[in-house]
Design a protein around this motif. Structure first.
Motif, short mmCIF file in Angstrom:
data_model
loop_
_atom_site.label_atom_id
_atom_site.label_comp_id
_atom_site.label_asym_id
_atom_site.label_seq_id
_atom_site.Cartn_x
_atom_site.Cartn_y
_atom_site.Cartn_z
N UNK A 25 0.86 -1.19 0.00
CA UNK A 25 0.00 0.00 0.00
C UNK A 25 0.90 1.24 0.00
N UNK A 26 0.58 2.19 -0.84
CA UNK A 26 1.40 3.38 -0.96
C UNK A 26 0.58 4.61 -0.59
N UNK A 27 1.28 5.61 -0.06
CA UNK A 27 0.65 6.89 0.28
C UNK A 27 1.53 7.99 -0.28
N UNK A 28 0.89 9.03 -0.75
CA UNK A 28 1.63 10.16 -1.29
C UNK A 28 2.21 10.98 -0.15
N UNK A 29 3.48 11.29 -0.23
CA UNK A 29 4.10 12.13 0.79
C UNK A 29 4.44 13.51 0.23
N UNK A 30 3.88 13.82 -0.93
CA UNK A 30 4.14 15.12 -1.55
C UNK A 30 3.50 16.22 -0.71
N UNK A 31 4.15 17.36 -0.66
CA UNK A 31 3.61 18.50 0.06
C UNK A 31 2.38 19.01 -0.67
#
Length: 114
Positions: A25-31
């Motif tokens: 499972x991936x999550x976006x860590x972009x600001x």
């Protein structure tokens, strides 16, 4: 026969890695996007240079002034269109002020003018 075994091992490894990679499972860590005004991009070929001269004393006053000093500092901005701007930064702004027992930095502009 060996080449078939190497090919089979490579394909099997790729399949296993692909299957397990899709299970992560991936999550976006972009600001978050922030709409701020930024300065314009610097054109290609534009450079800033810090120019530092040296002052190494020799002769009769060498003992009074120990070591080497920078006697000139300049910042040069070379634009991509061929123009150059230079700012000179004075080195010695220390001088005795009568109300104090030691030397302090002199103001860069008279009081009330800047």
């Amino acid at each position: 026969m060996l080449s078939v075994a190497v090919l089979a091992a490579t394909v099997s490894g790729w399949v296993i890695l692909t299957v397990y990679d899709h299970k992560i499972a991936r999550a976006s860590i972009a600001l978050p996007h922030v709409d701020v005004s930024r300065p314009p991009a610097v054109p290609a070929g534009t450079e800033n240079w810090l120019l530092v001269g040296s002052d190494v004393r020799t002769g009769s006053d060498a003992a009074k002034v120990g070591g080497a000093r920078s006697d000139t500092m300049m910042i040069a901005h070379l634009s991509s269109d061929g123009t150059t701007q230079i700012v000179s930064i004075p080195r010695d702004l220390y001088l005795p002020i009568p109300a104090t027992p030691t030397a302090t930095a002199a103001p860069t502009a008279p009081a009330g003018t800047g």
